[in-house]
Write an enzyme that holds these catalytic residues in place. Structure first.
Site, PDB file in Angstrom:
ATOM      1  N   THR A  16      -2.272   0.108  -2.217  1.00  0.00           N
ATOM      2  CA  THR A  16      -2.113   0.990  -1.056  1.00  0.00           C
ATOM      3  C   THR A  16      -0.652   1.382  -0.871  1.00  0.00           C
ATOM      4  OG1 THR A  16      -3.963  -0.141  -0.018  1.00  0.00           O
ATOM      5  CG2 THR A  16      -2.544   1.129   1.438  1.00  0.00           C
ATOM      6  N   THR A 100      -3.206  -5.095  -1.999  1.00  0.00           N
ATOM      7  CA  THR A 100      -3.395  -6.300  -1.191  1.00  0.00           C
ATOM      8  C   THR A 100      -4.685  -7.063  -1.513  1.00  0.00           C
ATOM      9  OG1 THR A 100      -4.378  -4.915   0.513  1.00  0.00           O
ATOM     10  CG2 THR A 100      -2.047  -5.470   0.766  1.00  0.00           C
TER      11      THR A 100
END
Ligand code: GLU
Length: 335
Positions: A16, A100
């Protein structure tokens, strides 16, 4: 002055934090609609204030969502960082820019295998780089400031998000979308990144990096270890399929305080009796699985406070190092 800046290697893995979303409020659909940037593009998108912190050495590795990162990438990353640490004496630290989803797994693998005390910090973000209120920029700056801190050396691999510094061993992602998703449940962060300074308030006690016996080559073929997740009424279908697929170890993500269903238990007892390594962990995300008599008697290994996904990594490395049952039990106390 550019010359006076310390050098920090920045390894790009994607995630991300490296994603350019299609719209400024896209916090959800960007894995499909956004674009993953290469690490030099990520660096180019960061504001001047971040470039004033250090001189960055971009190292492109992957530009993918971290659900696509696994053991092959972990071994390759370990090779890259060990080579960087051995070769570049003027390097102040390494920042790994990573998605993540599997960040805690990559970080823990490197925490156990790197052969250096050079500060290494993993960083990710919960919101894409170009969205409103992104945490990408501030997290990246915090990770750089962390590796530049004189106190960071010898702390093993760190994970920096949301102004907190976590030990790779202890940290886990606890939320899908919240900005404070990364937590060392039960133990807390080892430090914080405040505006005035980077402050460490404790050091990891478990052995890591050069103090472990786990040295891995970049092309290492790690043994297969799978996780069998318990739920009410589960049978041994999953565990037996893992064995069929060639697993040399199985981690039971069992009920707290550490047991699977009776059907799973019967099958895993047979596995352990035939030499397959069986680790008992818990699915609840905090607290220890203790080496109680049952586990000792049946030749199982207690995961201590490692989550199932971290227990899997330690077991893979222990099996790769050809540790026997007694040595693996010791590993789960030491690392
Ligand atoms: N947070 C995700 C990751 O781990 C991003 C999802 C994606 O882009 O696939 O990379």
């Amino acid at each position: 002055m550019a010359d006076s800046k310390l050098r920090v290697a920045v390894i790009g893995c994607g995630g991300t934090i490296s994603t350019e979303a299609a719209t400024p409020l896209d916090f959800i659909d960007y894995p499909e609609t956004g674009r993953k940037l290469e690490i030099d593009e990520v660096l180019a998108a960061l504001p001047e204030a971040v470039h004033e912190l250090a001189a960055y050495v971009p190292i492109p590795f992957r530009a993918v969502g971290s659900s696509a990162i696994g053991p092959g990438e972990w071994a390759a990353l370990a090779g890259i960082i060990d080579e960087l640490a051995a070769g570049a004496t003027d390097l102040a630290g390494v920042v790994v820019v990573h998605g993540t989803a599997t960040l805690e797994e990559s970080a823990y693998f490197l925490h156990l295998t790197l052969n250096t005390d050079l500060p290494v910090a993993f960083v990710g973000a919960q919101r894409p780089l170009n969205t409103i209120g992104t945490d990408a920029v501030v997290n990246f700056a915090a990770a750089v400031r962390t590796v530049l801190s004189p106190e960071a050396r010898g702390k093993g691999v760190m994970v920096v998000l949301n102004d907190e510094i976590h030990c790779a061993r202890d940290v886990t992602k606890t939320s899908t979308y919240r900005l404070d998703a990364f937590r060392s449940v039960g133990w807390g962060p080892i430090g914080v990144v405040d505006a005035d300074r980077v402050h460490f308030h404790r050091a990891p006690l478990r052995a890591h990096t050069a103090a472990t016996p786990f040295r891995i080559t970049a092309d290492a073929d790690l043994p297969r270890v799978d996780i069998s997740y318990s739920y009410a009424g589960a049978d041994a279908t999953a565990a037996s399929a893992f064995l069929e697929a060639g697993a040399s170890g199985i981690v039971s993500a069992g009920f707290a305080p550490g047991m699977p269903t009776p059907l799973e238990r019967r099958f895993l007892e047979q596995c352990a009796a035939s030499g397959v390594a069986v680790v008992q962990s818990s699915r609840v995300g905090s607290g220890r699985v203790a080496p109680r008599c049952y586990l000792e008697d049946k030749h199982w290994i207690a995961a201590d406070d490692l989550t199932p996904q971290k227990a899997r990594i330690l077991l893979m490395l222990a099996l790769a190092a050809k540790h026997d049952l007694a040595a693996i039990r010791a590993d789960f106390k030491l690392y």
